[in-house]
Design a protein around this motif. Structure first.
Motif, short mmCIF file in Angstrom:
data_model
loop_
_atom_site.label_atom_id
_atom_site.label_comp_id
_atom_site.label_asym_id
_atom_site.label_seq_id
_atom_site.Cartn_x
_atom_site.Cartn_y
_atom_site.Cartn_z
N SER A 142 -12.07 5.47 -2.74
CA SER A 142 -11.00 4.48 -2.69
C SER A 142 -9.67 5.42 -2.18
N ARG A 143 -9.66 6.71 -2.16
CA ARG A 143 -8.69 7.21 -1.38
C ARG A 143 -8.84 7.15 0.43
N SER A 144 -10.12 7.06 0.74
CA SER A 144 -10.50 6.81 2.08
C SER A 144 -9.76 5.25 2.56
N MET A 145 -9.85 4.60 1.66
CA MET A 145 -9.14 3.10 1.93
C MET A 145 -7.73 3.16 2.04
N MET A 146 -7.20 4.06 1.45
CA MET A 146 -5.85 4.21 1.35
C MET A 146 -4.99 4.59 2.73
N PRO A 147 -3.88 3.96 3.14
CA PRO A 147 -3.76 4.26 4.29
C PRO A 147 -2.72 5.66 4.38
N SER A 179 -1.10 -8.35 -3.76
CA SER A 179 -1.63 -8.17 -5.10
C SER A 179 -0.30 -8.12 -6.21
N PRO A 180 -0.46 -8.95 -7.29
CA PRO A 180 0.65 -8.77 -8.22
C PRO A 180 0.87 -7.29 -8.78
N GLY A 181 2.14 -6.95 -9.06
CA GLY A 181 2.11 -5.73 -9.78
C GLY A 181 3.46 -5.13 -9.51
N GLY A 182 3.74 -3.81 -10.26
CA GLY A 182 5.16 -3.34 -10.36
C GLY A 182 5.75 -3.26 -8.92
N PRO A 223 10.40 3.98 1.47
CA PRO A 223 11.35 3.24 0.88
C PRO A 223 12.74 3.42 0.74
N ASP A 224 13.15 4.72 0.65
CA ASP A 224 14.48 5.27 0.76
C ASP A 224 15.20 5.03 1.98
N ALA A 225 14.34 5.35 3.13
CA ALA A 225 14.89 5.28 4.47
C ALA A 225 15.11 3.84 4.79
N TYR A 226 14.10 3.14 4.14
CA TYR A 226 14.17 1.66 4.25
C TYR A 226 15.69 0.90 3.78
N GLU A 259 0.77 -1.17 0.02
CA GLU A 259 -0.07 0.05 0.18
C GLU A 259 0.81 1.11 0.00
N GLN A 260 1.83 1.03 0.77
CA GLN A 260 3.08 2.30 0.78
C GLN A 260 3.57 2.43 -0.56
N LEU A 261 4.00 1.44 -1.07
CA LEU A 261 4.98 1.61 -2.26
C LEU A 261 3.94 2.09 -3.58
N ILE A 262 2.57 1.55 -3.38
CA ILE A 262 1.72 1.92 -4.90
C ILE A 262 1.40 3.28 -4.44
N ASP A 263 1.17 3.83 -3.06
CA ASP A 263 0.87 5.26 -2.76
C ASP A 263 2.09 6.22 -3.37
#
Ligand SMILES: Cc1cc2nc3c(=O)[nH]c(=O)nc-3n(C[C@H](O)[C@H](O)[C@H](O)COP(=O)(O)O)c2cc1C
Length: 338
Positions: free
Chosen positions: A73-78, A113-116, A87-90, A50-54
């Protein structure tokens, strides 16, 4: 004294007791203390799909302003502030952990979910991760996606992550599969090297006054161990996968039980969050003492000696144990039931 050195995902580990994916991995001093206390490897906290897709959507919005989602759908995003580490800090944290520690450092991805987003596994590898743990925390809610569809979707995710890296990939599972052995076999087929049994299901409670759902992380107790022991015993020696236990390991004896049922490693989160590096020290010492008493020279010799692959017909054996357990029940002396 028993030799605790072992291998997990092809990596050499000084001991089979591993720091589980959790906030513990954010703290380098804690990791160094845990290594000194006997940890065999460390898994960092998860990066979530969810974080990466966002992040990807934010980049698209910035570049061409065309990608948008509707309000529902925005209300369902964290919310972006929900995540401790982007990701960069990770990737920086992987590099820092690698230079501070001698034991393997495992990066964790978490999604269904499959994806990039699965390609990010390659960046974790490039930053020095010795392996990837992919957490498939997934609870089926659809009325139309059946069990086969759920498994096919999850296998695509695993395939995507495995295709993105050369380091080994382990998959962390929930206990809820119609056939855990058959799904595990398919995981091997799409490139996984190991499985971690199991995710804890964070069961919400209800606040009756506020009429609301209450969500909080309760740390585990060793009552959660038998479910893991059963899963390990079911897979050990029957699928070409290395096995890890996660959930309910709080003592040396808990860890020994996992190994006897087939675990190559046990992972600890709650025990460390409660008791710090002392938990690691006492679990490693307790394991050593127990294996010494049992006469094992190497921890690897004990692996899987109580697994179900010794039974000629595991299904019949399971049924027999079930019937025996129910039929063997006797009321405790003084116990009341009427
Ligand atoms: C506060 C907390 C945060 C966690 N974060 C993650 C995570 O980011 N990714 C993951 O795969 N598991 C996560 N876990 C689950 C642990 O890795 C572990 O599977 C679970 O706590 C069961 O092990 P335990 O009984 O030793 O706690 C977390 C657990 C806790 C308690």
């Amino acid at each position: 004294m028993v030799d605790l050195r072992t291998h997990w995902l092809g990596l050499a580990l000084p001991s089979p007791v591993v720091v589980a994916s959790s906030p513990i991995g954010d703290d380098l001093d804690a990791l160094v203390s845990l290594e000194r206390a006997g940890a065999g490897a460390v898994v960092l906290r998860s990066l979530f799909e969810e974080q990466l897709i966002d992040e990807q959507m934010a980049a698209h919005r910035f570049i061409d302003g065309q990608v948008d989602t509707d309000a529902e759908s925005r209300s369902m995003m964290p919310e972006s502030g929900m995540f401790t580490m982007g990701p960069d800090a990770y990737l920086v944290q992987i590099r820092r952990a690698k230079s501070a520690l001698g034991i393997p450092v495992i990066g964790s991805l978490n999604g269904t979910s499959p994806g990039g987003w699965t390609e990010l596994a390659g960046a974790l590898e490039a930053s020095g991760a010795d392996a990837i743990e992919l957490n498939l925390y997934d609870l089926a809610t659809s009325l139309t996606e059946d069990g086969h569809d759920v498994e096919a979707r999850q296998l695509e995710v695993v395939r995507g992550v495995c295709a993105a890296v050369r380091v080994p990939v382990s998959v962390k599972l929930t206990p809820f599969y119609a056939s855990l052995p058959s799904f595990a076999k398919k995981l091997r087929g799409v490139g996984a090297t190991g499985v971690v049994l199991f995710n804890r299901f964070y069961q919400p409670d209800i606040d009756l006054d506020a009429l609301d759902v209450v969500r909080h992380v309760r740390l585990s107790t060793h009552q959660e161990l038998p479910l893991r022991l059963h899963g390990l015993a079911l897979l050990s020696g029957r699928v070409d996968l290395e096995l890890a236990a996660s959930g309910g390991v709080h003592s040396g004896d808990d860890a020994v039980k996992c190994v006897l049922c087939g675990a190559a490693v046990v992972q600890l989160a709650s025990a460390i969050l409660e008791r710090g590096p002392d938990a690691m020290r006492s679990i490693v010492a307790g394991m050593t003492e127990r294996f010494d008493t049992m006469g094992y020279e190497r921890v690897d010799h004990a692996r899987g000696v109580l697994a179900l692959d010794k039974a000629p017909d595991p299904h019949a054996w399971e049924r027999l144990q079930y019937v025996r357990t129910l039929q063997g029940w006797r009321p405790r002396r003084g116990g009341k039931w009427k």
